[in-house]
Design a protein around this motif. Structure first.
Motif, PDB file in Angstrom:
ATOM      1  N   MET A   1       0.783  -1.435  -0.041  1.00 44.02           N
ATOM      2  CA  MET A   1       0.023   0.026  -0.047  1.00 44.02           C
ATOM      3  C   MET A   1       0.844   1.134  -0.159  1.00 44.02           C
ATOM      4  O   MET A   1       1.850   1.433   0.966  1.00 44.02           O
ATOM      5  N   GLU A   2       0.688   2.226  -1.072  1.00 43.14           N
ATOM      6  CA  GLU A   2       1.475   3.359  -1.202  1.00 43.14           C
ATOM      7  C   GLU A   2       0.777   4.349  -0.249  1.00 43.14           C
ATOM      8  O   GLU A   2      -0.601   4.802  -0.138  1.00 43.14           O
ATOM      9  N   LEU A   3       1.612   4.941   0.842  1.00 45.03           N
ATOM     10  CA  LEU A   3       0.931   5.847   1.780  1.00 45.03           C
ATOM     11  C   LEU A   3       1.007   7.320   1.261  1.00 45.03           C
ATOM     12  O   LEU A   3       1.889   7.815   0.575  1.00 45.03           O
ATOM     13  N   ASN A   4      -0.169   8.001   1.403  1.00 41.07           N
ATOM     14  CA  ASN A   4      -0.337   9.573   1.097  1.00 41.07           C
ATOM     15  C   ASN A   4       0.026  10.243   2.274  1.00 41.07           C
ATOM     16  O   ASN A   4       0.162   9.648   3.427  1.00 41.07           O
ATOM     17  N   THR A   5      -0.241  11.598   2.178  1.00 42.83           N
ATOM     18  CA  THR A   5       0.168  12.414   3.239  1.00 42.83           C
ATOM     19  C   THR A   5      -1.042  12.118   4.677  1.00 42.83           C
ATOM     20  O   THR A   5      -0.572  12.230   5.575  1.00 42.83           O
ATOM     21  N   GLU A   6      -2.045  11.902   4.247  1.00 46.57           N
ATOM     22  CA  GLU A   6      -3.136  11.634   5.313  1.00 46.57           C
ATOM     23  C   GLU A   6      -2.677  10.321   6.009  1.00 46.57           C
ATOM     24  O   GLU A   6      -2.980  10.196   7.172  1.00 46.57           O
ATOM     25  N   HIS A   7      -2.299   9.289   5.336  1.00 48.73           N
ATOM     26  CA  HIS A   7      -2.046   7.983   6.076  1.00 48.73           C
ATOM     27  C   HIS A   7      -0.603   8.198   6.656  1.00 48.73           C
ATOM     28  O   HIS A   7      -0.585   7.661   7.902  1.00 48.73           O
ATOM     29  N   ARG A   8       0.220   8.958   6.363  1.00 53.82           N
ATOM     30  CA  ARG A   8       1.324   9.355   7.282  1.00 53.82           C
ATOM     31  C   ARG A   8       0.918  10.290   8.673  1.00 53.82           C
ATOM     32  O   ARG A   8       1.370   9.924   9.542  1.00 53.82           O
ATOM     33  N   THR A   9      -0.154  11.266   8.423  1.00 53.40           N
ATOM     34  CA  THR A   9      -0.545  11.854   9.338  1.00 53.40           C
ATOM     35  C   THR A   9      -1.172  11.050  10.281  1.00 53.40           C
ATOM     36  O   THR A   9      -1.049  11.042  11.718  1.00 53.40           O
ATOM     37  N   ALA A  10      -1.846  10.145   9.885  1.00 51.62           N
ATOM     38  CA  ALA A  10      -2.844   8.997  10.912  1.00 51.62           C
ATOM     39  C   ALA A  10      -1.831   8.253  11.401  1.00 51.62           C
ATOM     40  O   ALA A  10      -1.991   7.768  12.812  1.00 51.62           O
ATOM     41  N   LEU A  11      -0.731   7.778  10.998  1.00 51.15           N
ATOM     42  CA  LEU A  11       0.264   6.760  11.610  1.00 51.15           C
ATOM     43  C   LEU A  11       0.845   7.731  12.588  1.00 51.15           C
ATOM     44  O   LEU A  11       1.083   6.945  13.954  1.00 51.15           O
ATOM     45  N   LEU A  12       1.294   8.653  12.564  1.00 49.72           N
ATOM     46  CA  LEU A  12       1.868   9.489  13.551  1.00 49.72           C
ATOM     47  C   LEU A  12       1.061   9.822  14.865  1.00 49.72           C
ATOM     48  O   LEU A  12       1.513   9.615  16.132  1.00 49.72           O
ATOM     49  N   SER A  13      -0.435  10.199  14.243  1.00 51.92           N
ATOM     50  CA  SER A  13      -1.476  10.381  15.425  1.00 51.92           C
ATOM     51  C   SER A  13      -1.559   8.937  16.321  1.00 51.92           C
ATOM     52  O   SER A  13      -1.625   9.185  17.422  1.00 51.92           O
ATOM     53  N   GLU A  14      -1.560   8.051  15.416  1.00 52.89           N
ATOM     54  CA  GLU A  14      -2.040   6.735  16.086  1.00 52.89           C
ATOM     55  C   GLU A  14      -0.866   6.334  17.089  1.00 52.89           C
ATOM     56  O   GLU A  14      -0.914   5.593  18.286  1.00 52.89           O
ATOM     57  N   LEU A  15       0.586   6.496  16.564  1.00 53.04           N
ATOM     58  CA  LEU A  15       1.604   6.419  17.478  1.00 53.04           C
ATOM     59  C   LEU A  15       1.581   7.248  18.892  1.00 53.04           C
ATOM     60  O   LEU A  15       1.718   6.437  19.992  1.00 53.04           O
ATOM     61  N   LYS A  16       1.259   8.261  18.747  1.00 51.13           N
ATOM     62  CA  LYS A  16       1.142   9.256  20.000  1.00 51.13           C
ATOM     63  C   LYS A  16       0.020   8.450  20.854  1.00 51.13           C
ATOM     64  O   LYS A  16       0.085   8.610  22.125  1.00 51.13           O
ATOM     65  N   LYS A  17      -1.249   8.295  20.179  1.00 50.14           N
ATOM     66  CA  LYS A  17      -2.369   7.792  21.167  1.00 50.14           C
ATOM     67  C   LYS A  17      -1.695   6.418  21.631  1.00 50.14           C
ATOM     68  O   LYS A  17      -2.066   6.263  22.864  1.00 50.14           O
ATOM     69  N   ALA A  18      -1.139   5.472  21.111  1.00 47.71           N
ATOM     70  CA  ALA A  18      -0.843   4.262  21.566  1.00 47.71           C
ATOM     71  C   ALA A  18       0.413   4.539  22.670  1.00 47.71           C
ATOM     72  O   ALA A  18       0.348   3.673  23.746  1.00 47.71           O
ATOM     73  N   LYS A  19       1.148   5.278  22.628  1.00 50.35           N
ATOM     74  CA  LYS A  19       1.998   5.681  23.530  1.00 50.35           C
ATOM     75  C   LYS A  19       1.396   5.990  24.904  1.00 50.35           C
ATOM     76  O   LYS A  19       1.692   5.745  26.164  1.00 50.35           O
ATOM     77  N   LYS A  20       0.505   6.982  24.628  1.00 45.61           N
ATOM     78  CA  LYS A  20      -0.352   7.470  25.858  1.00 45.61           C
ATOM     79  C   LYS A  20      -1.167   6.320  26.328  1.00 45.61           C
ATOM     80  O   LYS A  20      -1.172   6.245  27.738  1.00 45.61           O
ATOM     81  N   ASP A  21      -1.725   5.433  25.795  1.00 45.38           N
ATOM     82  CA  ASP A  21      -2.263   4.245  25.991  1.00 45.38           C
ATOM     83  C   ASP A  21      -1.507   3.323  27.084  1.00 45.38           C
ATOM     84  O   ASP A  21      -1.852   3.119  28.045  1.00 45.38           O
ATOM     85  N   LEU A  22      -0.281   3.127  26.630  1.00 45.56           N
ATOM     86  CA  LEU A  22       0.609   2.218  27.093  1.00 45.56           C
ATOM     87  C   LEU A  22       0.987   2.999  28.527  1.00 45.56           C
ATOM     88  O   LEU A  22       1.040   2.173  29.444  1.00 45.56           O
ATOM     89  N   GLU A  23       1.226   4.375  28.568  1.00 43.80           N
ATOM     90  CA  GLU A  23       1.648   5.016  29.909  1.00 43.80           C
ATOM     91  C   GLU A  23       0.142   4.672  30.902  1.00 43.80           C
ATOM     92  O   GLU A  23       0.604   4.573  31.985  1.00 43.80           O
ATOM     93  N   LEU A  24      -1.012   4.960  30.258  1.00 45.38           N
ATOM     94  CA  LEU A  24      -2.126   4.768  31.032  1.00 45.38           C
ATOM     95  C   LEU A  24      -2.144   3.225  31.724  1.00 45.38           C
ATOM     96  O   LEU A  24      -2.623   3.295  32.893  1.00 45.38           O
ATOM     97  N   GLN A  25      -1.799   2.470  31.030  1.00 49.21           N
ATOM     98  CA  GLN A  25      -2.170   1.061  31.477  1.00 49.21           C
ATOM     99  C   GLN A  25      -0.924   0.660  32.515  1.00 49.21           C
ATOM    100  O   GLN A  25      -1.321   0.268  33.544  1.00 49.21           O
ATOM    101  N   ILE A  26       0.208   0.980  32.366  1.00 50.44           N
ATOM    102  CA  ILE A  26       1.303   0.993  33.232  1.00 50.44           C
ATOM    103  C   ILE A  26       0.997   1.773  34.522  1.00 50.44           C
ATOM    104  O   ILE A  26       0.995   1.059  35.808  1.00 50.44           O
TER     105      ILE A  26
END
Length: 66
Positions: A1-26
């Motif tokens: 799958m070729e990523l466009n600008t929106e895909h890249r923005t979404a991945l970075l956003s999801e990474l930020k959310k995932a890191k916050k979720d990990l902190e919360l779980q810990i």
């Protein structure tokens, strides 16, 4: 799958959310005295860590700066 600008923005956003979720779980596991829930938090921490790894792998493979 070729990523466009929106895909890249979404991945970075999801990474930020995932890191916050990990902190919360810990933090929640640490503050929860119930041993009954410890295993549940262990699984949540594992899944959050795996999600972060998958997102980071996608970011690296697609040469996205973060």
């Amino acid at each position: 799958m070729e990523l466009n600008t929106e895909h890249r923005t979404a991945l970075l956003s999801e990474l930020k959310k995932a890191k916050k979720d990990l902190e919360l779980q810990i933090k929640t596991k640490k503050n929860n005295a119930s041993e009954d829930l410890t295993n549940w938090y262990d699984i949540s921490i594992f899944l959050a860590t795996e999600r972060i790894s998958l997102i980071e792998k996608s970011i690296i493979e697609n040469k996205i700066d973060y």
